[in-house]
Motif scaffolding. Structure first.
Motif, PDB file in Angstrom:
ATOM      1  N   GLU A   1     169.614  -8.100  11.112  1.00 48.33           N
ATOM      2  CA  GLU A   1     168.973  -8.597  12.321  1.00 48.33           C
ATOM      3  C   GLU A   1     167.729  -7.752  12.603  1.00 48.33           C
ATOM      4  O   GLU A   1     167.771  -6.525  12.534  1.00 48.33           O
ATOM      5  CB  GLU A   1     169.946  -8.510  13.498  1.00 48.33           C
ATOM      6  N   VAL A   2     166.623  -8.397  12.916  1.00 47.36           N
ATOM      7  CA  VAL A   2     165.351  -7.705  13.150  1.00 47.36           C
ATOM      8  C   VAL A   2     164.996  -7.818  14.627  1.00 47.36           C
ATOM      9  O   VAL A   2     164.916  -8.926  15.174  1.00 47.36           O
ATOM     10  CB  VAL A   2     164.231  -8.297  12.268  1.00 47.36           C
ATOM     11  N   TYR A   3     164.777  -6.677  15.251  1.00 43.81           N
ATOM     12  CA  TYR A   3     164.419  -6.675  16.667  1.00 43.81           C
ATOM     13  C   TYR A   3     163.104  -7.432  16.882  1.00 43.81           C
ATOM     14  O   TYR A   3     162.120  -7.233  16.161  1.00 43.81           O
ATOM     15  CB  TYR A   3     164.275  -5.234  17.167  1.00 43.81           C
ATOM     16  N   GLY A   4     163.090  -8.308  17.885  1.00 36.14           N
ATOM     17  CA  GLY A   4     161.881  -9.036  18.238  1.00 36.14           C
ATOM     18  C   GLY A   4     161.629 -10.287  17.435  1.00 36.14           C
ATOM     19  O   GLY A   4     160.633 -10.982  17.699  1.00 36.14           O
ATOM     20  N   ASP A   5     162.510 -10.605  16.476  1.00 36.56           N
ATOM     21  CA  ASP A   5     162.297 -11.815  15.682  1.00 36.56           C
ATOM     22  C   ASP A   5     162.568 -13.051  16.549  1.00 36.56           C
ATOM     23  O   ASP A   5     163.682 -13.249  17.037  1.00 36.56           O
ATOM     24  CB  ASP A   5     163.231 -11.813  14.468  1.00 36.56           C
TER      25      ASP A   5
ATOM     26  N   SER B   1     166.081 -17.320  19.190  1.00 33.86           N
ATOM     27  CA  SER B   1     165.718 -18.596  19.815  1.00 33.86           C
ATOM     28  C   SER B   1     166.940 -19.309  20.388  1.00 33.86           C
ATOM     29  O   SER B   1     166.804 -20.226  21.200  1.00 33.86           O
ATOM     30  CB  SER B   1     165.021 -19.503  18.796  1.00 33.86           C
ATOM     31  N   THR B   2     168.133 -18.910  19.965  1.00 37.32           N
ATOM     32  CA  THR B   2     169.382 -19.459  20.496  1.00 37.32           C
ATOM     33  C   THR B   2     170.319 -18.307  20.836  1.00 37.32           C
ATOM     34  O   THR B   2     170.153 -17.195  20.307  1.00 37.32           O
ATOM     35  CB  THR B   2     170.075 -20.388  19.473  1.00 37.32           C
ATOM     36  N   PRO B   3     171.298 -18.517  21.712  1.00 36.17           N
ATOM     37  CA  PRO B   3     172.251 -17.445  22.044  1.00 36.17           C
ATOM     38  C   PRO B   3     173.004 -16.982  20.795  1.00 36.17           C
ATOM     39  O   PRO B   3     173.241 -17.748  19.867  1.00 36.17           O
ATOM     40  CB  PRO B   3     173.192 -18.117  23.043  1.00 36.17           C
TER      41      PRO B   3
ATOM     42  N   ARG C   1     167.330  -5.623  23.100  1.00 34.96           N
ATOM     43  CA  ARG C   1     166.988  -4.394  22.364  1.00 34.96           C
ATOM     44  C   ARG C   1     168.191  -3.473  22.179  1.00 34.96           C
ATOM     45  O   ARG C   1     168.397  -2.915  21.095  1.00 34.96           O
ATOM     46  CB  ARG C   1     165.867  -3.642  23.077  1.00 34.96           C
ATOM     47  N   TYR C   2     168.981  -3.276  23.227  1.00 32.97           N
ATOM     48  CA  TYR C   2     170.069  -2.295  23.184  1.00 32.97           C
ATOM     49  C   TYR C   2     171.431  -2.981  23.131  1.00 32.97           C
ATOM     50  O   TYR C   2     171.611  -4.081  23.658  1.00 32.97           O
ATOM     51  CB  TYR C   2     170.017  -1.390  24.422  1.00 32.97           C
ATOM     52  N   ILE C   3     172.399  -2.267  22.537  1.00 37.38           N
ATOM     53  CA  ILE C   3     173.784  -2.728  22.539  1.00 37.38           C
ATOM     54  C   ILE C   3     174.664  -1.555  22.943  1.00 37.38           C
ATOM     55  O   ILE C   3     174.602  -0.476  22.336  1.00 37.38           O
ATOM     56  CB  ILE C   3     174.214  -3.251  21.154  1.00 37.38           C
ATOM     57  N   ALA C   4     175.440  -1.750  24.011  1.00 37.45           N
ATOM     58  CA  ALA C   4     176.350  -0.716  24.492  1.00 37.45           C
ATOM     59  C   ALA C   4     177.664  -0.799  23.724  1.00 37.45           C
ATOM     60  O   ALA C   4     178.230  -1.882  23.560  1.00 37.45           O
ATOM     61  CB  ALA C   4     176.597  -0.892  25.988  1.00 37.45           C
TER      62      ALA C   4
ATOM     63  N   ASP D   1     169.973   1.408  19.630  1.00 40.12           N
ATOM     64  CA  ASP D   1     168.614   0.925  19.854  1.00 40.12           C
ATOM     65  C   ASP D   1     168.193   0.148  18.602  1.00 40.12           C
ATOM     66  O   ASP D   1     167.949   0.750  17.548  1.00 40.12           O
ATOM     67  CB  ASP D   1     167.678   2.105  20.102  1.00 40.12           C
ATOM     68  N   THR D   2     168.103  -1.173  18.715  1.00 41.33           N
ATOM     69  CA  THR D   2     167.777  -1.984  17.540  1.00 41.33           C
ATOM     70  C   THR D   2     166.314  -1.826  17.120  1.00 41.33           C
ATOM     71  O   THR D   2     165.956  -2.194  16.001  1.00 41.33           O
ATOM     72  CB  THR D   2     168.062  -3.470  17.807  1.00 41.33           C
TER      73      THR D   2
END
Length: 352
Positions: free
Chosen positions: A122-126, A131-133, A186-189, A205-206
């Protein structure tokens, strides 16, 4: 090699003859396996080979029978001992297609042929990816032997790895704790089990591809994000905390006791799971409303989830007959949908 076998085979045959004490006949001396022997190996002293039986007729009869018997035994002993036999034809099995590519970064599920062969990151900001959940789940790529976090679309397609396995050196995911992505993606807890700090609450931090330590602590975290993606709210070791991402400041909050806590979409109200009912709290923790769903004390709401628009809750019943799926309208809790439980996994759509 063939000559060595011939000599050894002849010696074996002569030993059998001497054992039984019968005269060696001309036929035996002319046997093809005896002919190859040096004559010194064939005794000419017939006295040593006189039969114990003295009747001439019986001796001749038995001699013929013994010769036939010995030749049969010799044939069994000598079978396949002349020249080296050809080895059996090697069984050639069709090589099965490899599950992995040569670089071991491609695995194809036979039961999901539409999934990509390679593990995509997975690329941050792509824009296309987000575009979908997307749903989050942890899994282990077989050849990596380390559990990590993935995302996928709601239908299970476009599976992508979020955290590389190498980032988990000295730490591991606590799989029973649900991770929570920030609204800006951006972030995942995450809840972690680490060798350095024990149980922790951390952010991935992706963008920078790094972990950020928020706090140590045990127990279920029940992460919530504010809609500006700046604050993470969670439980740790029986306390309630707010972590401010821009300043990396951790602050203790008034605790809201619950089996699960959900910040509703407006960002001002918490819904607290109270086993067989729910309470609504304001952002500071004060009680707004206690909602009794009419279930007795044996009833438990399991796997409770809130819809993206904050208008429904979903849970699986436990402790009151067969488990069932419930969807309850938060604006009017008497309006509910009840269906037999066929699966543990339901997701709310991003559309009403």
């Amino acid at each position: 090699m063939a000559q060595q076998h011939t000599v050894a085979q002849g010696e074996t045959l002569l030993r059998i003859v001497r054992q039984y004490g019968y005269q060696t006949s001309k036929a035996l001396h002319n046997h093809p396996y005896i002919l190859g022997l040096p004559m010194s190996l064939i005794s000419q002293n017939t006295a040593l080979l006189k039969p114990l039986l003295t009747t001439s007729l019986l001796t001749k009869s038995l001699s013929r029978r013994v010769v036939i018997m010995l030749l049969s035994v010799a044939t069994l002993l000598l079978t396949g001992c002349g020249e080296e036999p050809n080895p059996p034809a090697k069984q050639v099995a069709e090589e099965q297609p490899s599950r992995f590519s040569k670089d071991k970064i491609a695995y194809r599920h036979s039961y999901h042929p539409e999934w990509p062969k390679e593990v995509r990151n997975e690329v941050y900001g792509d824009e296309e990816t987000f575009s979908t959940p997307r749903i989050l789940f942890n899994a282990k790529v077989e050849w990596m032997k380390k559990k990590t976090l993935f995302s996928a679309r709601m239908d299970g397609s476009d599976r992508r790895r979020i955290i590389p396995e190498t980032a988990f050196e000295g730490r591991g995911l606590i799989g029973s704790h649900t991770p929570k992505r920030s609204p800006d993606n951006r972030y995942i807890a995450l809840s972690m089990d680490t060798t350095e700090h024990g149980f922790t609450r951390e952010l991935w931090d992706t963008k920078t591809q790094q972990f950020i330590l928020m706090s140590e602590g045990y127990g279920h975290a029940h992460f919530n994000w504010t809609k500006d993606s700046e604050n993470v709210i969670f439980y740790a070791s029986g306390k309630h905390y707010n972590y401010h991402v821009p300043t990396k400041k951790l602050t203790e909050r008034p605790i809201i006791y619950s089996n699960g806590l959900f910040l509703l979409p407006g960002g001002k109200t918490f819904l607290a799971d109270k086993k067989n009912k729910y309470w609504l709290h304001d952002f500071n923790g004060d009680v707004i409303e206690k909602v009794d769903l009419g279930f007795n004390t044996q009833f438990t709401m399991r796997h409770l989830a809130v819809s993206p628009f904050g208008d429904y809750i979903y849970f699986v019943s436990e402790g009151l007959g067969a488990a069932q799926n419930y969807w309850i309208n938060l604006s009017d809790p008497s309006k509910r949908i009840i269906l037999p439980k066929k699966t543990w996994s339901y997701f709310f759509s991003d559309k009403k």
